[in-house]
Write a protein that holds these residues in place. Structure first.
Motif, short mmCIF file in Angstrom:
data_model
loop_
_atom_site.label_atom_id
_atom_site.label_comp_id
_atom_site.label_asym_id
_atom_site.label_seq_id
_atom_site.Cartn_x
_atom_site.Cartn_y
_atom_site.Cartn_z
N TYR A 97 22.23 -27.59 17.45
CA TYR A 97 23.41 -28.37 17.84
C TYR A 97 24.64 -27.98 17.03
CZ TYR A 97 21.86 -31.09 13.81
OH TYR A 97 21.46 -31.45 12.56
N LYS A 98 24.50 -26.94 16.20
CA LYS A 98 25.65 -26.42 15.47
C LYS A 98 26.02 -25.05 16.02
CE LYS A 98 24.97 -28.76 11.05
NZ LYS A 98 26.17 -29.61 11.08
N ASN A 99 27.33 -24.76 16.09
CA ASN A 99 27.73 -23.45 16.60
C ASN A 99 27.50 -22.36 15.55
OD1 ASN A 99 30.01 -23.26 14.88
ND2 ASN A 99 31.33 -24.33 16.34
N GLU A 102 29.29 -22.79 12.20
CA GLU A 102 28.74 -23.89 11.40
C GLU A 102 27.38 -23.52 10.81
OE1 GLU A 102 30.78 -27.51 14.00
OE2 GLU A 102 28.83 -26.70 14.57
N ASN A 103 26.57 -22.79 11.59
CA ASN A 103 25.29 -22.33 11.06
C ASN A 103 25.48 -21.44 9.84
OD1 ASN A 103 22.49 -22.85 12.42
ND2 ASN A 103 23.95 -22.87 14.12
N LEU A 106 26.63 -23.36 6.69
CA LEU A 106 25.78 -24.42 6.13
C LEU A 106 25.32 -24.18 4.68
CD1 LEU A 106 24.80 -27.13 7.13
CD2 LEU A 106 22.65 -26.06 7.80
N GLN A 119 34.55 -22.16 5.78
CA GLN A 119 34.78 -21.68 7.14
C GLN A 119 35.35 -20.27 7.14
OE1 GLN A 119 36.32 -24.31 10.07
NE2 GLN A 119 34.33 -25.33 9.96
N HIS A 136 32.29 -19.99 18.09
CA HIS A 136 32.23 -21.38 18.54
C HIS A 136 31.19 -21.60 19.63
CE1 HIS A 136 35.45 -22.24 15.83
NE2 HIS A 136 36.11 -21.19 16.29
N LEU A 138 27.19 -22.11 20.83
CA LEU A 138 25.92 -22.65 20.34
C LEU A 138 24.84 -21.57 20.44
CD1 LEU A 138 26.02 -26.16 22.06
CD2 LEU A 138 26.34 -25.67 19.62
#
Ligand code: ADP
Ligand code: MG
Length: 233
Positions: A97-99, A102-103, A106, A119, A136, A138
């Protein structure tokens, strides 16, 4: 980089136990690229998980970057894992559920890095694996090869000293496997130390050294002439 001496590991099975690693001795220097080979059940993942501090040996010595790895609290182990190690898995292990961005960001979050900074750094690593335009998206919108490239970017985000990979090409077709191996070789060319599990001979020959396990014992440990992956992509 790491020294392992007379390492043993058993798993309890009912009233008995299964002796999986039987006196492993292994040293890996900075800058090496090592394949751990062996048939299914020979103990490859168990060894890699101990090296990755995801599991602990029953006896023996494990020194990582001059640090004896023994009786660490889970908290301390997590700190060292974050600082020293990057992981790549056969099944990518992305958070669905993270793009992509974001992965990759982490592990930097776990290091306490500020949002903007992590970022930017995550984007830098996505660019490096050629996926800036997919930041962006998934995981489910990405191909297997793209997912593995995101996983590589994530593994590298915190600049680990050692990259551990368990069957990184195991879920990929031949061409995509070679693309991924070309990336991993490039990282090694830049100085990253790499330890990967594989049961494919052609992938192992793209490393610089092959360590062969059988029934929890190292039966062979040899240097190889590295086959370059980029010639196939
Ligand atoms: P490989 O990666 O070479 O296929 P593994 O290290 O995963 O081998 O497993 C070695 C042996 O240990 C296998 O027989 C496996 O079934 C057993 N094993 C692995 N993990 C566990 C566990 N958590 N509990 C019990 N047995 C395990
Ligand atoms: Mg395995």
């Amino acid at each position: 980089m790491l020294q392992i001496k007379n390492l043993n590991k058993s798993y309890p099975i009912g009233d008995t136990s299964l002796h999986v690693l039987k006196g492993i001795n292994l040293s890996v220097e900075n800058g090496e690229m090592v394949a751990i080979m062996g048939s299914s059940g020979s103990g490859k993942s168990t060894l890699l998980n101990i090296i990755g501090m995801l599991d602990e040996a029953d006896s023996g010595e494990y020194i990582l970057d001059n640090l004896p790895i023994k009786n660490l609290t889970e908290k301390k182990a997590a700190v060292y894992r974050n600082k020293f190690l990057g992981f790549i898995f056969q099944s990518f292990n992305l958070i669905n559920y993270k793009n992509a961005l974001e992965n990759v960001a982490l592990p930097l979050y776990y290091q306490g890095m500020k949002r903007k900074e992590r970022q930017e750094l995550a984007m830098f690593h996505l660019e490096k694996v050629g996926l800036a335009n997919w930041a962006h998206h998934l995981p489910k919108e990405l191909s297997g090869g793209q997912k593995q490239r995101v996983a590589i970017a994530r593994a590298l985000a915190a600049n680990p000293k050692l990259l551990l990979a368990d069957e990184p090409t195991g879920a990929l077709d031949t061409t995509t496997s070679h693309e991924i191996m070309a990336f991993i070789q490039q990282l090694n060319d830049e100085g990253k130390t790499i330890l990967m599990v594989t049961h494919e001979e052609d992938i192992a020959n793209m490393c610089k050294r092959i360590v062969r396990l059988r029934d929890g014992i190292i039966i062979e440990d040899k240097k190889v002439n590295q086959v370059r992956a980029e010639q196939y992509v």
